[in-house]
Design an enzyme around this catalytic site. Structure first.
Site, PDB file in Angstrom:
ATOM      1  N   ILE A   1      42.640 -46.943  18.793  1.00 54.11           N
ATOM      2  CA  ILE A   1      42.951 -46.043  19.905  1.00 54.11           C
ATOM      3  C   ILE A   1      44.272 -46.457  20.540  1.00 54.11           C
ATOM      4  CG2 ILE A   1      40.503 -45.622  20.318  1.00 54.11           C
ATOM      5  CD1 ILE A   1      40.834 -47.159  22.967  1.00 54.11           C
ATOM      6  N   CYS A   2      45.004 -45.497  21.035  1.00 56.75           N
ATOM      7  CA  CYS A   2      46.311 -45.746  21.638  1.00 56.75           C
ATOM      8  C   CYS A   2      46.138 -46.254  23.062  1.00 56.75           C
ATOM      9  CB  CYS A   2      47.140 -44.471  21.634  1.00 56.75           C
ATOM     10  SG  CYS A   2      48.771 -44.687  22.339  1.00 56.75           S
ATOM     11  N   GLN A   3      46.539 -47.493  23.286  1.00 57.07           N
ATOM     12  CA  GLN A   3      46.486 -48.100  24.614  1.00 57.07           C
ATOM     13  C   GLN A   3      47.858 -48.612  25.041  1.00 57.07           C
ATOM     14  OE1 GLN A   3      42.439 -50.243  25.328  1.00 57.07           O
ATOM     15  NE2 GLN A   3      43.289 -51.046  23.445  1.00 57.07           N
TER      16      GLN A   3
END
Length: 154
Positions: free
Chosen positions: A93-95
């Site tokens: 996931i893009c964090q």
């Protein structure tokens, strides 16, 4: 594994990590808002678990292998690969915009509990309803929706 962060050893940091996770799990149970289960190996160098999100009274569950302590925790949700733009091609996931800068300013005091609360939880709250509305994910089978537990393993 022997890591050192200033005056703290990995063992000291791991004890803090477990204490934070235990407190976070306790808080979610008290508020009837449990949404994850996570375990680690004995040395605290390999973590994995699962998370779930309830949307429209349906449960959506995902497995979460976690990269930590070698990097800021990253969550990989293979079931969602290619279904949202807020995810890398390998399922992580893009964090980078929101959580990673916060992490880098607070290492080594931030750990898995922080990554769950400040990284994965807001991501799920944002993405799962959108994925449901696009009919890209299905809820978990109802037979096991009542069999959820939250644990930390030392």
């Amino acid at each position: 594994m022997y890591l050192e962060y200033g005056d703290e050893t990995w063992e000291d940091i791991l004890k803090e990590e477990y204490a934070a996770l235990i407190q976070y799990v306790k808080m979610t149970k008290e508020n009837d808002s449990t949404w994850f289960s996570i375990t680690s190996n004995k040395s605290g160098t390999k973590w994995s678990g699962k998370c779930w999100y309830i949307h429209n009274l349906l449960k959506y569950e995902f497995k979460i292998p976690v990269t930590y302590p070698t990097t800021a925790p990253e969550f990989k949700i293979n079931e969602l690969t290619g279904k949202t733009a807020k995810m890398y091609h390998d399922g992580r996931i893009c964090q980078t915009i929101h959580f990673h800068p916060l992490w880098s300013r607070n290492v080594p005091h931030f750990g898995i509990a922080h990554a769950l609360a400040l990284g994965l939880s807001p991501w799920l709250a944002s993405e799962v309803p959108d994925l449901v509305s696009k009919n890209l994910i299905q809820p978990k089978e109802s037979e096991s929706s009542n069999n959820t537990t939250t644990s930390t393993q030392q």
